[in-house]
Design a protein around this motif. Structure first.
Motif, PDB file in Angstrom:
ATOM      1  N   VAL A  55      14.414  -1.953  83.438  1.00  0.00           N
ATOM      2  CA  VAL A  55      15.769  -1.568  83.792  1.00  0.00           C
ATOM      3  C   VAL A  55      16.114  -2.069  85.196  1.00  0.00           C
ATOM      4  O   VAL A  55      17.229  -2.482  85.465  1.00  0.00           O
ATOM      5  N   LYS A  56      15.125  -2.068  86.063  1.00  0.00           N
ATOM      6  CA  LYS A  56      15.337  -2.443  87.467  1.00  0.00           C
ATOM      7  C   LYS A  56      15.970  -3.817  87.636  1.00  0.00           C
ATOM      8  O   LYS A  56      16.835  -4.007  88.479  1.00  0.00           O
ATOM      9  N   ASN A  57      15.492  -4.779  86.846  1.00  0.00           N
ATOM     10  CA  ASN A  57      16.102  -6.105  87.025  1.00  0.00           C
ATOM     11  C   ASN A  57      17.445  -6.211  86.293  1.00  0.00           C
ATOM     12  O   ASN A  57      18.115  -7.204  86.339  1.00  0.00           O
ATOM     13  N   ARG A  58      17.811  -5.120  85.628  1.00  0.00           N
ATOM     14  CA  ARG A  58      19.138  -4.945  85.018  1.00  0.00           C
ATOM     15  C   ARG A  58      19.437  -5.918  83.870  1.00  0.00           C
ATOM     16  O   ARG A  58      20.580  -6.100  83.479  1.00  0.00           O
ATOM     17  N   PHE A  59      18.384  -6.532  83.351  1.00  0.00           N
ATOM     18  CA  PHE A  59      18.585  -7.428  82.212  1.00  0.00           C
ATOM     19  C   PHE A  59      19.144  -6.660  81.018  1.00  0.00           C
ATOM     20  O   PHE A  59      19.993  -7.150  80.282  1.00  0.00           O
ATOM     21  N   VAL A  60      18.677  -5.419  80.910  1.00  0.00           N
ATOM     22  CA  VAL A  60      19.042  -4.586  79.762  1.00  0.00           C
ATOM     23  C   VAL A  60      20.569  -4.420  79.631  1.00  0.00           C
ATOM     24  O   VAL A  60      21.096  -4.289  78.534  1.00  0.00           O
ATOM     25  N   PHE A  61      21.279  -4.512  80.754  1.00  0.00           N
ATOM     26  CA  PHE A  61      22.730  -4.324  80.694  1.00  0.00           C
ATOM     27  C   PHE A  61      23.469  -5.472  80.010  1.00  0.00           C
ATOM     28  O   PHE A  61      24.581  -5.306  79.545  1.00  0.00           O
ATOM     29  N   ILE A  62      22.851  -6.642  80.011  1.00  0.00           N
ATOM     30  CA  ILE A  62      23.563  -7.745  79.365  1.00  0.00           C
ATOM     31  C   ILE A  62      23.185  -7.883  77.892  1.00  0.00           C
ATOM     32  O   ILE A  62      23.799  -8.644  77.155  1.00  0.00           O
ATOM     33  N   VAL A  63      22.190  -7.111  77.461  1.00  0.00           N
ATOM     34  CA  VAL A  63      21.708  -7.262  76.085  1.00  0.00           C
ATOM     35  C   VAL A  63      22.779  -6.964  75.023  1.00  0.00           C
ATOM     36  O   VAL A  63      23.016  -7.799  74.147  1.00  0.00           O
ATOM     37  N   PRO A  64      23.470  -5.809  75.103  1.00  0.00           N
ATOM     38  CA  PRO A  64      24.438  -5.535  74.023  1.00  0.00           C
ATOM     39  C   PRO A  64      25.466  -6.644  73.881  1.00  0.00           C
ATOM     40  O   PRO A  64      25.763  -7.106  72.770  1.00  0.00           O
ATOM     41  N   SER A  65      25.955  -7.095  75.017  1.00  0.00           N
ATOM     42  CA  SER A  65      26.961  -8.133  74.988  1.00  0.00           C
ATOM     43  C   SER A  65      26.437  -9.425  74.365  1.00  0.00           C
ATOM     44  O   SER A  65      27.109 -10.060  73.558  1.00  0.00           O
ATOM     45  N   PHE A  66      25.214  -9.786  74.743  1.00  0.00           N
ATOM     46  CA  PHE A  66      24.678 -11.052  74.234  1.00  0.00           C
ATOM     47  C   PHE A  66      24.258 -10.988  72.776  1.00  0.00           C
ATOM     48  O   PHE A  66      24.162 -12.014  72.114  1.00  0.00           O
ATOM     49  N   VAL A  67      24.036  -9.786  72.273  1.00  0.00           N
ATOM     50  CA  VAL A  67      23.795  -9.658  70.837  1.00  0.00           C
ATOM     51  C   VAL A  67      25.044 -10.146  70.087  1.00  0.00           C
ATOM     52  O   VAL A  67      24.964 -10.960  69.166  1.00  0.00           O
TER      53      VAL A  67
END
Lengths: 265, 292
Positions: B7-19
Motif C-alpha cells: 500500500v505504501k508505494n500506492r500502486f494499489v490505488f491505480i489497480v481498479p482503474s487499470f483493470v
C-alpha cells in the motif's frame, strides 16, 4: 457595436434549438404546413403527450438515469483513486502507466468499437445496461484531470497524517477524498453528461427496446415510418433539458475546468 | 508488515482503474490486431485468413472513399471552427456579465447530445418543411435538397460539427487570451501600433499553444465523430457522408465482417495516431524554439 455582433451571432447559433422547440409545440397540421409558421399559432402539447404517454419514455429515462448515475459513481471513485496513485505513488513504471492514460486520450470508442463489442460480448454484457456502465467507467479525461489535481495536493497533509499513524486507507478516505471535493464535483458532472449523451455504446450493446437509453430511442424513432416530426422534436427537446439544467447550474465549474486546462480533452 | 508496503508505494490505488483500462482499451486493441487476420461473422468460429482482409481493404474503393470523406470533413470543419472560435473568443474575452451570459449560447451546442443536435438540424434543413429553405425561398431562391445532394450533405454535416465545436474552442481562446500579459499591448501602443497590428503581431503569435490545442482537438473530434452523419444522413446519399468510423460500423454490424472491419479500424487508428504525433511534434518544436 461589439454587443450587436455578439447578439446576432448568438441568435444564429440558437436557431436550430429555437426552431426545434417552436416546432415541437405545433400541432400535427401546423408542423407540415408550408410556408412554415415561425411561432406556433396555437400551442399544442400533442407531441410531448404522445412521447411521454404512448412510448416507453419513462422507461428510457429510468434506463439512462441508472446508467449515468451508476457509472458516474464508479468513474469518480476509480479516477480519484488513480489520480492519487499516479500523483503521489512511488511504484515502478509510474511513467509508463501515466503514458498509457495519455495515449488513450486519442483513442475513442468510435475507433475501437468493433473489438470493444467483442470484449463486451465475451463478458456476457450484450443487451444489458451493465454493458453500458462497465465499459464506460474508465475515461481518460477524468483520469487525467484527477492526476493533475492530485499533483497539486500538498504533500504536507499526507505526511503529517502518516506521522500521526494513519494508514494509507485512512489517508485516502479521511484526507484525500474530502480535499478532492472540487475534483469530485467536476468529474461527476462531466461523467453524468457524457453518459447521458452517449450514443455509440448503446448503439452497439443494446438490442431490446425496453433497455433503450434516451439517445438510442430518439435515434430509433427516426428509423420508423409514420412517426410524426412533432413527436421526434418533442423527444429531442426532452433529451436536451437535463444537459441545459446541469450546464446552467454548474457553468462556473465548466469554465474553471477549462481554464485549469484539465478538462480540455 | 509486507502488506503495508504494498500500500505504501500506492500502486494499489491505480489497480481498479487499470483493470477497466486493460479490459476496455488495451484488450480491444490487441483483439483488433488479432481479428484483423481472421474472417469472422460472430456466429461461426473465426478462421485464419492471413493478410486477406488487408488485401481486400486496399481494393475496397468505398473504404478509401470513407477515409477521403473523413479527411474532407476534417479539412472543411477545421478552418470554420478555427475562425469562428477565435472571433467569438476575441468578442467575449472580457469577464463581465454580458460576456458570461452570451458565452452560454455558444457553448451550449457542445453540451447537447449529438443525437438530438443532429435531429434538430435535420429538421432545420428538411427540404419541404425546413426553416433554411423557407428563408431561401423568401429571398427568392429555390429550395435546396440539403441532405439529398452529395456535396451539400457533406457541407451540412460540416456545419453541424462546426456548430458543436466552435463554442467549446471559444472557451479555450478566452482562457488563452486572458493569459496574454497587458504590458505587451501597452508597449505596442507606445510604439504607435494600430489595433490590427497588435492583433496580428502580438495576440495571434502569443496564442500559439491555444491554436495547437484547438487544431488537435478539432481534428480528434472530426476523426471520432460518426453520430452526426449517422443521424442526419446515415452516410448518404450513396457514400457521400460515410465517414470512416461509420463505414467500419456498417461492415461490422450490417455485413457482419468483424475481421475485415477490425483491419479497417487499425488503418483509421494509425492515421489518427500519426496526426496526433505530428501535432505533438509541432508543439514540442515550438517549446524548444522558446516561443510561448
Amino acid at each position: 457595436m461589439r454587443k450587436v455582433i455578439v447578439i446576432i451571432l448568438a441568435i444564429l447559433f440558437m436557431i436550430p434549438i429555437f426552431w426545434t422547440v417552436s416546432s415541437s409545440l405545433k400541432s400535427m397540421n401546423e408542423i407540415y404546413r408550408y410556408p412554415p409558421t415561425i411561432f406556433p399559432q396555437e400551442i399544442s402539447l400533442e407531441g410531448y403527450k404522445n412521447v411521454i404517454y404512448e412510448s416507453q419514455f419513462p422507461r428510457y429515462v429510468a434506463n439512462t438515469l441508472f446508467v449515468a448515475i451508476v457509472s458516474t459513481i464508479i468513474t469518480v471513485f476509480i479516477s480519484v483513486s488513480l489520480g492519487y496513485g499516479l500523483a503521489k505513488g512511488t511504484f515502478k513504471y509510474k511513467n509508463f502507466f501515466l503514458e498509457m492514460v495519455t495515449i488513450t486520450l486519442f483513442i475513442t470508442a468510435q475507433v475501437i468499437m468493433v473489438p470493444l463489442f467483442v470484449v463486451i460480448k465475451q463478458l456476457g454484457l450484450i443487451d444489458s445496461l451493465w454493458g453500458l456502465i462497465i465499459p464506460a467507467v474508465f475515461t481518460p479525461t477524468a483520469s487525467f484531470t484527477a492526476y493533475q489535481y492530485m499533483k497539486d495536493l500538498p504533500n504536507e497533509f499526507l505526511e503529517s497524517a502518516q506521522v500521526d499513524g494513519a494508514n494509507e486507507w485512512q489517508i485516502f478516505f479521511k484526507i484525500v477524498l474530502p480535499m478532492s471535493r472540487p475534483l469530485i464535483a467536476a468529474i461527476s458532472i462531466f461523467s453524468f453528461t457524457w453518459r447521458w449523451n452517449d450514443f455509440v455504446l448503446p448503439l452497439i450493446v443494446i438490442n431490446s427496446g425496453d433497455k433503450f437509453t434516451i439517445q438510442l430511442a430518439l435515434s430509433a424513432l427516426q428509423g420508423q415510418y409514420g412517426i410524426p416530426w412533432n413527436e421526434i422534436l418533442a423527444f429531442s427537446v426532452l433529451a436536451i433539458i437535463p444537459t441545459l439544467i446541469i450546464f446552467l447550474l454548474f457553468q462556473n465549474l465548466f469554465m474553471k475546468g477549462l481554464s485549469a486546462g484539465g478538462l480540455k480533452y | 508488515m509486507k502488506k503495508i508496503d504494498i500500500v505504501k508505494n500506492r500502486f494499489v490505488f491505480i489497480v481498479p482503474s487499470f483493470v477497466f483500462h486493460f479490459l476496455f482499451y488495451l484488450l480491444p486493441i490487441i483483439l483488433m490486431i488479432i481479428l484483423a487476420f481472421f474472417s469472422w461473422d460472430l456466429l461461426n468460429s473465426p478462421s485464419f485468413v492471413g493478410l486477406e482482409n488487408f488485401k481486400g481493404l486496399i481494393q475496397d474503393k468505398w473504404f478509401w472513399n470513407s477515409i477521403v470523406v473523413t479527411l474532407k470533413y476534417t479539412f472543411f470543419t477545421l478552418p470554420i471552427v478555427f475562425v469562428t472560435s477565435l472571433i467569438l473568443g476575441l468578442l467575449l474575452q472580457e469577464e463581465n456579465r454580458f460576456s458570461k451570459v452570451m458565452r452560454i449560447f455558444f457553448y451550449w451546442p457542445y453540451m447537447i447530445p449529438m443525437v438530438a443536435g443532429g435531429t434538430m438540424w435535420k429538421w432545420l434543413l428538411s427540404r419541404d418543411f425546413g426553416l433554411v429553405n423557407h428563408i431561401l425561398n423568401q429571398l427568392g431562391f429555390n429550395p435546396v435538397s440539403w441532405l439529398e445532394n452529395p456535396t451539400l450533405a457533406l457541407l451540412s454535416v460540416v456545419i453541424v460539427q462546426a456548430w458543436v465545436l466552435s463554442g467549446f474552442m471559444m472557451m479555450l481562446y478566452i482562457v488563452g487570451l486572458q493569459a496574454v500579459p497587458e504590458e505587451f499591448y501597452e508597449a505596442a501602443s507606445i510604439d504607435g501600433a494600430s489595433n490590427f497590428q497588435k492583433f496580428w503581431f502580438i495576440t495571434l503569435p502569443l496564442l500559439r499553444n491555444t491554436h495547437i490545442s484547438v487544431i488537435t482537438l478539432t481534428i480528434a473530434n472530426c476523426f471520432r465523430n460518426f453520430t452526426i452523419a449517422y443521424i442526419m444522413t446515415t452516410g448518404g446519399p450513396g457514400y457521400a457522408t460515410t465517414v470512416a468510423p461509420l463505414y467500419i460500423y456498417q461492415k461490422a454490424f450490417t455485413d457482419f465482417r468483424i475481421g475485415y472491419s477490425s483491419a479497417g479500424s487499425i488503418v483509421i487508428l494509425l492515421i489518427s495516431l500519426v496526426i496526433a504525433y505530428v501535432v505533438s511534434k509541432v508543439q514540442e518544436r515550438d517549446l524548444e524554439g522558446g516561443k510561448i
